[in-house]
Design a protein around this motif. Structure first.
Motif, short mmCIF file in Angstrom:
data_model
loop_
_atom_site.label_atom_id
_atom_site.label_comp_id
_atom_site.label_asym_id
_atom_site.label_seq_id
_atom_site.Cartn_x
_atom_site.Cartn_y
_atom_site.Cartn_z
N PHE A 197 0.83 -1.20 0.00
CA PHE A 197 0.00 0.00 0.00
C PHE A 197 0.86 1.26 0.00
CE2 PHE A 197 -3.79 -2.43 1.73
CZ PHE A 197 -4.61 -2.12 0.66
N GLY A 198 1.95 1.23 0.79
CA GLY A 198 2.82 2.39 0.88
C GLY A 198 3.51 2.72 -0.42
N GLY A 199 3.66 1.73 -1.30
CA GLY A 199 4.32 1.97 -2.58
C GLY A 199 3.43 2.60 -3.62
N SER A 200 2.15 2.79 -3.30
CA SER A 200 1.24 3.35 -4.30
C SER A 200 1.53 4.82 -4.55
CB SER A 200 -0.21 3.17 -3.86
OG SER A 200 -0.46 3.87 -2.65
N GLY A 201 1.81 5.58 -3.50
CA GLY A 201 2.04 7.01 -3.65
C GLY A 201 3.25 7.35 -4.51
N LYS A 235 2.60 9.34 -8.02
CA LYS A 235 2.97 10.75 -8.16
C LYS A 235 3.57 11.08 -9.53
CE LYS A 235 5.28 14.56 -5.80
NZ LYS A 235 6.00 14.99 -4.59
N PRO A 236 4.49 10.26 -10.09
CA PRO A 236 5.00 10.57 -11.43
C PRO A 236 3.90 10.58 -12.49
CG PRO A 236 6.46 9.02 -10.33
CD PRO A 236 5.24 9.14 -9.49
N LEU A 237 2.89 9.71 -12.34
CA LEU A 237 1.79 9.71 -13.30
C LEU A 237 0.96 10.98 -13.18
CD1 LEU A 237 0.56 6.00 -13.00
CD2 LEU A 237 1.95 7.01 -14.81
N ALA A 255 0.64 6.20 -22.74
CA ALA A 255 1.48 5.76 -23.86
C ALA A 255 2.88 6.37 -23.81
CB ALA A 255 0.81 6.12 -25.19
N GLY A 256 3.10 7.30 -22.89
CA GLY A 256 4.38 7.97 -22.81
C GLY A 256 5.21 7.50 -21.63
N GLU A 257 6.07 8.40 -21.15
CA GLU A 257 6.95 8.09 -20.03
C GLU A 257 6.69 9.07 -18.90
OE1 GLU A 257 10.91 8.20 -21.65
OE2 GLU A 257 10.83 6.05 -22.16
N ALA A 258 7.10 8.67 -17.71
CA ALA A 258 6.96 9.51 -16.52
C ALA A 258 8.32 9.62 -15.84
CB ALA A 258 5.92 8.93 -15.57
N SER A 259 8.56 10.73 -15.20
CA SER A 259 9.85 10.98 -14.56
C SER A 259 9.78 10.67 -13.08
CB SER A 259 10.25 12.45 -14.76
OG SER A 259 11.47 12.72 -14.08
N MET A 260 10.77 9.91 -12.60
CA MET A 260 10.88 9.57 -11.19
C MET A 260 12.26 9.99 -10.69
SD MET A 260 10.44 5.83 -9.32
CE MET A 260 8.66 5.79 -9.48
N VAL A 279 13.67 7.56 -1.19
CA VAL A 279 14.59 6.78 -2.02
C VAL A 279 14.30 6.97 -3.51
CG1 VAL A 279 15.34 4.44 -2.60
CG2 VAL A 279 14.95 5.07 -0.21
N LEU A 280 13.02 6.93 -3.90
CA LEU A 280 12.66 6.93 -5.31
C LEU A 280 12.42 8.31 -5.90
CD1 LEU A 280 10.18 3.89 -5.30
CD2 LEU A 280 12.61 3.90 -5.96
N LEU A 281 11.93 9.22 -5.07
CA LEU A 281 11.55 10.54 -5.58
C LEU A 281 12.46 11.65 -5.10
CD1 LEU A 281 7.66 10.30 -5.16
CD2 LEU A 281 9.05 9.70 -7.17
N GLY A 282 13.41 11.32 -4.23
CA GLY A 282 14.33 12.34 -3.74
C GLY A 282 13.73 13.28 -2.72
N GLU A 283 12.61 12.89 -2.10
CA GLU A 283 12.00 13.72 -1.07
C GLU A 283 12.65 13.38 0.27
OE1 GLU A 283 7.81 13.05 -1.23
OE2 GLU A 283 7.58 13.97 -3.20
N HIS A 284 13.50 14.26 0.75
CA HIS A 284 14.35 13.96 1.90
C HIS A 284 13.56 13.95 3.21
CE1 HIS A 284 17.90 14.18 -0.59
NE2 HIS A 284 17.49 15.34 -1.07
N LEU A 285 14.02 13.10 4.12
CA LEU A 285 13.39 12.97 5.43
C LEU A 285 14.09 13.86 6.44
CD1 LEU A 285 12.96 9.09 5.69
CD2 LEU A 285 11.20 10.76 5.22
#
Length: 347
Positions: free
Chosen positions: A28-32, A36-38, A222-227, A282-288
């Protein structure tokens, strides 16, 4: 009269339940972080939610056909799970986000474990264990630090009520997930696979009316998203959201409720916010921040304390510390009030 469960089997059931609850929280936690890139690529949040639920419903169609007898025997349970546990949580949460900060909405939604204990104590009039109560307090307090609830706090009554609605629907998820698992009402025991399949189908139908997918920017898929500087095909992110963050998350979550109890699994589910924050780091660079790390540790501590109160005793024990009345091979169940197929009556 059923024999009391053996300690070894009970311990094994709790360990499996905790493992499944942690897997569910991770999924569930991995959904956000995947959604977000979408959204940044051009999809509306509600459209991402519809894709998530509708895609998962399509995956579960074979199971819906296999358990089609549930439609005849437990229609209210299936409708309640779809409306509350699937559509209700998603719709109320995203609507709340349009009016109040994300952290505030998330914290209010995860008041659900405390509300489950309130349901047990004041509606069912059954005692709850001290460990479960302490676990809820620690988990909610730690969660407030993780989401930094004090950042950008604004009072919007409608937004707060919507977030509270999401929390109430979350309570329905934990309660209904365990309903009918033992067949105590004289009917065949429900299978979690069938309940989830029809819940997703119901949720997809409801969200279709709310999200209006015919207005969606389909070209984004059909395109790409940035992460965080890396590009991925949008369909890969959607596949993760559907298969892992929805199908796997619901399956492991419902089974964990039946292995533990709704109130204990609910506290462990608070880890979802911690996992989502770490994955975003880790994936989006949003620091803790340091306070978020401390809050995550407190949530984990609360979940572990609550897990120590998993069902393992006799039927007359407090429900949050283990009032299981079943054989050693059957998971503990959450007892409902009369009229077992009515969610408002304790389903």
């Amino acid at each position: 009269m059923h024999d009391a469960p053996q300690p070894a089997a009970s311990t094994g059931g709790r360990s499996l339940g905790l493992t499944l609850a942690l897997i569910s929280a991770f999924a569930f936690g991995g959904s956000g972080p995947a959604a977000k890139p979408l959204i940044e690529a051009g999809l509306e949040p509600l459209h991402v939610t519809w894709l998530r639920v509708a895609g998962a419903a399509c995956v579960m169609l074979p199971l819906a056909w296999r358990y089609r007898w549930l439609v005849r025997e437990r229609p209210v349970l299936l409708a309640g799970f779809g409306l509350l546990a699937v559509a209700g949580v998603q719709a109320c949460y995203f609507a709340a986000l349009s009016r109040i900060p994300v952290g505030v909405a998330l914290l209010i939604e995860y008041l659900a474990p405390a509300m489950v204990l309130g349901w047990v104590r004041f509606v069912q009039r059954r005692p709850v264990s001290r460990a479960a109560g302490v676990g809820v307090v620690l988990a909610v307090g730690g969660l407030a630090c993780v989401v930094q609830v004090w950042s950008g706090l604004t009072l919007d009554l409608a937004g707060l009520l919507l977030a509270l609605g999401a929390a109430c629907c979350q309570v329905g998820y934990f309660v209904l997930s365990d309903h009918g698992s033992d067949g105590a009402d004289g009917r065949r025991p429900t299978d979690p696979l069938g309940v989830i399949a029809y819940g997703l189908l119901t949720g997809a139908l409801v969200l279709t009316v709310i999200a209006r997918p015919w207005e969606m920017e389909w070209r984004v898929l059909a395109g790409e998203a940035s992460m965080d500087g890396r590009t991925l095909p949008a369909v890969v992110l959607l596949g993760w959201i559907v298969l892992v963050a929805t199908v796997a998350a619901y399956l492991t979550g419902v089974v964990s409720v039946r292995r533990l109890s709704p109130q204990v699994a609910g506290v462990v589910a608070c880890l979802e916010a911690v996992i989502a924050t770490v994955l975003a780091w880790v994936l989006l660079g949003e620091h803790l921040a340091a306070v978020q790390l401390v809050g995550g540790a407190v949530v984990l501590l609360g979940a572990l304390i609550a897990q120590s109160s998993a069902p393992k005793g006799q039927q007359d024990e407090p429900v949050a510390s283990g009032g299981a009345a079943g054989g050693a091979a059957r998971p503990a169940t959450f007892r409902a009030a009369p009229a077992p197929d009515e969610p408002g009556a304790g389903a």
